[in-house]
Design a protein around this motif. Structure first.
Motif, mmCIF file in Angstrom:
data_model
loop_
_atom_site.group_PDB
_atom_site.id
_atom_site.type_symbol
_atom_site.label_atom_id
_atom_site.label_comp_id
_atom_site.label_asym_id
_atom_site.label_seq_id
_atom_site.Cartn_x
_atom_site.Cartn_y
_atom_site.Cartn_z
ATOM 1 N N GLY A 247 29.374 49.083 47.623
ATOM 2 C CA GLY A 247 29.352 47.730 47.087
ATOM 3 C C GLY A 247 28.091 46.970 47.464
ATOM 4 O O GLY A 247 27.979 45.770 47.212
ATOM 5 N N GLU B 150 28.685 41.671 34.563
ATOM 6 C CA GLU B 150 29.338 41.123 35.763
ATOM 7 C C GLU B 150 30.749 41.701 35.910
ATOM 8 O O GLU B 150 31.181 42.026 37.017
ATOM 9 N N ARG C 170 32.188 43.963 38.945
ATOM 10 C CA ARG C 170 33.393 43.530 39.640
ATOM 11 C C ARG C 170 34.429 44.666 39.667
ATOM 12 O O ARG C 170 35.042 44.944 40.696
ATOM 13 N N HIS D 270 33.298 47.314 42.155
ATOM 14 C CA HIS D 270 33.499 46.849 43.521
ATOM 15 C C HIS D 270 34.989 46.883 43.888
ATOM 16 O O HIS D 270 35.380 47.372 44.951
ATOM 17 N N HIS D 271 35.822 46.381 42.987
ATOM 18 C CA HIS D 271 37.260 46.343 43.253
ATOM 19 C C HIS D 271 37.861 47.744 43.359
ATOM 20 O O HIS D 271 38.778 47.964 44.158
ATOM 21 N N ASN E 179 34.021 40.016 52.682
ATOM 22 C CA ASN E 179 33.344 40.493 51.465
ATOM 23 C C ASN E 179 34.343 40.596 50.306
ATOM 24 O O ASN E 179 34.039 40.204 49.177
ATOM 25 N N ARG F 185 35.146 37.217 48.915
ATOM 26 C CA ARG F 185 33.997 36.708 48.169
ATOM 27 C C ARG F 185 33.973 37.266 46.738
ATOM 28 O O ARG F 185 33.580 36.597 45.797
ATOM 29 N N TYR F 186 34.425 38.507 46.587
ATOM 30 C CA TYR F 186 34.437 39.137 45.264
ATOM 31 C C TYR F 186 35.794 38.995 44.576
ATOM 32 O O TYR F 186 36.073 39.709 43.618
#
Lengths: 214, 214
Positions: B108, B124, B128, B131-132, B171, B174-175
């Motif tokens: 990430g 974006e 996302r 990252h998730h 982190n 934040r996401y």
């Protein structure tokens, strides 16, 4: 001790070298990562919650993460040592190991390449570019950190840094990544290749490797 | 000692907690990762060949890789310890730290998200999802490995596993990643939040964090 391994896994390769170096006999249990969906819960997930290899089982306790296993083996079986005595040199060996094991290898892992293929419709060329990009950054950093004289990554004695570098170079060759720009890493690789502990840990010598004729 | 840090870096956050826990004063040097091209060679590359943070400079020697720094600090300044005494429990603490630091956090990282954007035209939403996906896999494994009773990841005492989990949850929030499914990790986070060493290491309290008014 029992080692859950996959012949082609760089992380399992590191632990096989350590077990050989320390002369520790172990039962080899093959986990076929190439056929597994990394997210599915199966019996192996009870051994390793990440479903990844390697896992070492000792005294009935399963330990995942190759660097945690290397440190454990070194604490329980200190001869020959995998870390120098001096704290700053120990830090350097760990830094170099982590450059490979934390910031390079996880990015080229099978589960990551599969995600790129599935979600970003990555072609073989895209995946190769991705892999080569991180190999380039990681190996360049490792080359700069490695000892100039050698023969090993920290100098005269083997450390866990060497146990990470050798499998990563094997992986780089497999993906056709050129190694000309990394003379120190190639020197480390050549020095380690002469040691039986490294030769015996080679992927193609593992019981789950396909036969030469396949 | 001098710490090269970036306020938002999870890896630097781990080391800030350790320095605070051990009561070690340090000079904070800000490296603006968000403005840097991760591949370019500049003055900082002489301090850290990867161009990443954190780097700790002690006795004139620069050490990169947060876990190498945590182990170094623990060897040089053993009180309070960041690892249990028993080898198998030490291995468990390191395994848990590496689940986060090796198999979750590097995927990430800013440089990875930038690659996805540049080469795979990731939106974006794509970034996302990426990252998730890795947060889900990594935090689920961490939740299963963490001690059931707590309050900390290994039980009654803090270890370096906690120093990796707390910044990773920061982190995740934040996401916008939901944390309902990880009660053990949230319990660890809540227990650590009461400790001044963790509070003082929070990203928004660092000298390079933007002012509250910005």
């Amino acid at each position: 001790m029992r080692l859950y391994s996959y012949w082609r896994s760089s992380a399992a390769y590191r632990v096989r070298i350590a077990l050989n170096l320390k002369g520790l006999p172990f039962e080899y249990v093959a986990v076929d990562l190439a056929r597994r969906d990394g997210t599915k819960h199966d019996a192996y997930a009870d051994v390793n919650p990440q479903g990844l290899v390697p896992t070492l089982v000792d005294d009935g306790t399963a330990i995942g993460q190759s660097l945690a296993i290397l440190e454990y083996l070194d604490e329980r079986h200190p001869d020959p040592p995998l870390l120098p005595d001096d704290p700053l040199r120990r830090a350097r060996a760990r830094q170099l190991a982590l450059v490979v094991a934390a910031d390079l290898h996880p990015l080229g892992n099978l589960r990551v390449l599969r995600y790129l293929e599935r979600e970003f419709v990555a072609t073989e060329a895209d995946k190769r570019d991705w892999h080569h990009h991180w190999l380039g950054l990681g190996l360049e950093a490792a080359e700069r950190i490695a000892d100039a004289q050698g023969p090993y990554a920290l100098g005269a004695s083997l450390t866990l840094a060497d146990l990470c570098i050798v499998p990563q170079l094997y992986n780089a060759r497999r993906y056709g990544f050129p190694l000309e720009r990394y003379p120190r890493l190639r020197r480390i690789d050549a020095a380690c290749a002469t040691l039986p502990a490294f030769a015996g840990a080679l992927p193609e010598r593992q019981p789950d490797a396909p036969c030469a004729g396949e």
